[in-house]
Design a protein around this motif. Structure first.
Motif, short mmCIF file in Angstrom:
data_model
loop_
_atom_site.label_atom_id
_atom_site.label_comp_id
_atom_site.label_asym_id
_atom_site.label_seq_id
_atom_site.Cartn_x
_atom_site.Cartn_y
_atom_site.Cartn_z
N HIS A 165 0.82 -1.22 0.00
CA HIS A 165 0.00 0.00 0.00
C HIS A 165 0.85 1.27 0.00
CE1 HIS A 165 -2.70 -3.12 1.64
NE2 HIS A 165 -3.65 -2.45 1.01
N TRP A 173 -3.56 8.59 0.83
CA TRP A 173 -3.99 8.60 2.23
C TRP A 173 -3.47 9.82 2.98
CZ3 TRP A 173 -3.39 2.86 4.23
CH2 TRP A 173 -4.12 2.01 3.37
N TYR A 180 -9.89 8.95 3.55
CA TYR A 180 -9.43 7.59 3.80
C TYR A 180 -9.34 7.32 5.31
CZ TYR A 180 -8.27 7.71 -1.14
OH TYR A 180 -8.34 7.82 -2.51
N ARG A 181 -10.29 7.83 6.08
CA ARG A 181 -10.25 7.69 7.53
C ARG A 181 -10.37 6.24 7.97
NH1 ARG A 181 -14.78 10.19 5.79
NH2 ARG A 181 -16.82 9.25 6.24
N TYR A 182 -11.16 5.45 7.24
CA TYR A 182 -11.30 4.04 7.63
C TYR A 182 -9.99 3.28 7.41
CZ TYR A 182 -16.24 5.26 7.66
OH TYR A 182 -17.44 5.85 7.91
N GLU A 183 -9.29 3.62 6.35
CA GLU A 183 -7.99 3.00 6.12
C GLU A 183 -7.01 3.36 7.23
OE1 GLU A 183 -9.84 4.39 3.92
OE2 GLU A 183 -10.00 3.10 2.15
N TRP A 184 -7.05 4.64 7.68
CA TRP A 184 -6.18 5.05 8.76
C TRP A 184 -6.55 4.35 10.07
CZ3 TRP A 184 -1.63 6.75 8.18
CH2 TRP A 184 -1.29 7.59 7.12
N MET A 185 -7.84 4.16 10.29
CA MET A 185 -8.27 3.43 11.49
C MET A 185 -7.72 2.01 11.47
SD MET A 185 -12.23 4.75 11.82
CE MET A 185 -12.60 3.56 13.10
N ALA A 186 -7.74 1.38 10.29
CA ALA A 186 -7.17 0.02 10.18
C ALA A 186 -5.68 0.03 10.44
CB ALA A 186 -7.48 -0.54 8.79
N VAL A 187 -4.99 1.08 9.97
CA VAL A 187 -3.55 1.18 10.20
C VAL A 187 -3.25 1.31 11.69
CG1 VAL A 187 -1.52 2.66 9.85
CG2 VAL A 187 -3.02 2.12 7.91
N TYR A 189 -5.11 0.44 14.17
CA TYR A 189 -5.44 -0.80 14.87
C TYR A 189 -4.36 -1.86 14.65
CZ TYR A 189 -8.12 -4.83 16.49
OH TYR A 189 -8.53 -5.95 17.15
N MET A 190 -3.82 -1.92 13.45
CA MET A 190 -2.75 -2.86 13.17
C MET A 190 -1.52 -2.52 14.00
SD MET A 190 -0.85 -3.73 9.56
CE MET A 190 -0.03 -2.13 9.55
#
Length: 201
Positions: A165, A173, A180-187, A189-190
């Motif tokens: 990515h 992002w 892309y807030r949901y992608e950042w949330m996944a980041v 969380y990871m």
């Protein structure tokens, strides 16, 4: 072949001649030098160098110079200027030739392929540096082989995801985080899971 032979007569009229001239005499310095030399001669009252058209126009008095005498005079003046003009133009010609060769190499398919591979390797190295910060003391992992394997697989997974990515992160992002807030949330969380896995039990 001397440069004088590249002066080609294109028009001959009454007290008026036009020549096609080589590119070396179409630079600003060479054109000014040629114009000054010709105007300094008695009987020549107008000289114009059309640099974009590679033309030289001369108006003269036939009572002072006939056509043959004018050509001989031009031949001698060009010969006197030839060394200085070519010395000034040669570096520009070499630079232009190097630029053309460089452009051809850049356009080669193999060169573009190596360029892409170099960029991929550089981005992978950057991602590896990020992941490798947690491996500064690898000896402590050998105390717990199971944890060592899990941490290693987690690092490989994080490295793979970052590399996969990377273009989206840097080009989409980061400039538009809200979109892309949901992608950042996944980041985030990871990252939380990765940090949580590193904590001692």
């Amino acid at each position: 072949m001397t440069i004088q032979k590249e002066f080609i007569l294109r028009y001959r009229g009454s007290e008026h001649v036009r020549f096609e001239i080589p590119s070396a005499f179409c630079t600003a310095g060479a054109a000014d030098a040629l114009t000054g030399k010709l105007l300094a001669v008695d009987g020549i009252y107008r000289v114009k160098v059309y640099r974009s058209q590679k033309k030289l126009a001369i108006r003269y008095q036939e009572t002072v110079h006939d056509f043959v005498g004018l050509c001989r005079l031009l031949f001698r003046i060009v010969g006197d200027l030839e060394k200085d003009v070519l010395a000034a133009v040669k570096p520009k010609i070499l630079q232009a030739a190097r630029q053309r060769v460089g452009d051809r190499f850049k356009n080669l398919q193999a060169f573009r392929w190596f360029g892409r591979k170099y960029d991929d390797a550089r981005e992978t190295l950057q991602a590896a540096k990020i992941v490798g910060k947690g491996l500064t003391q690898p000896g402590k992992f050998f105390k717990d082989p199971e944890k060592m394997v899990i941490d290693f697989l987690n690092d490989v997974l994080v490295l793979f995801l970052i590399r996969l990515h990377w273009d989206h992160i840097t080009k989409e992002w980061i400039p538009r985080p809200l979109k892309y807030r949901y992608e950042w949330m996944a980041v985030f969380y990871m990252i939380y899971l990765l940090m949580r896995s590193r904590r001692p039990r």
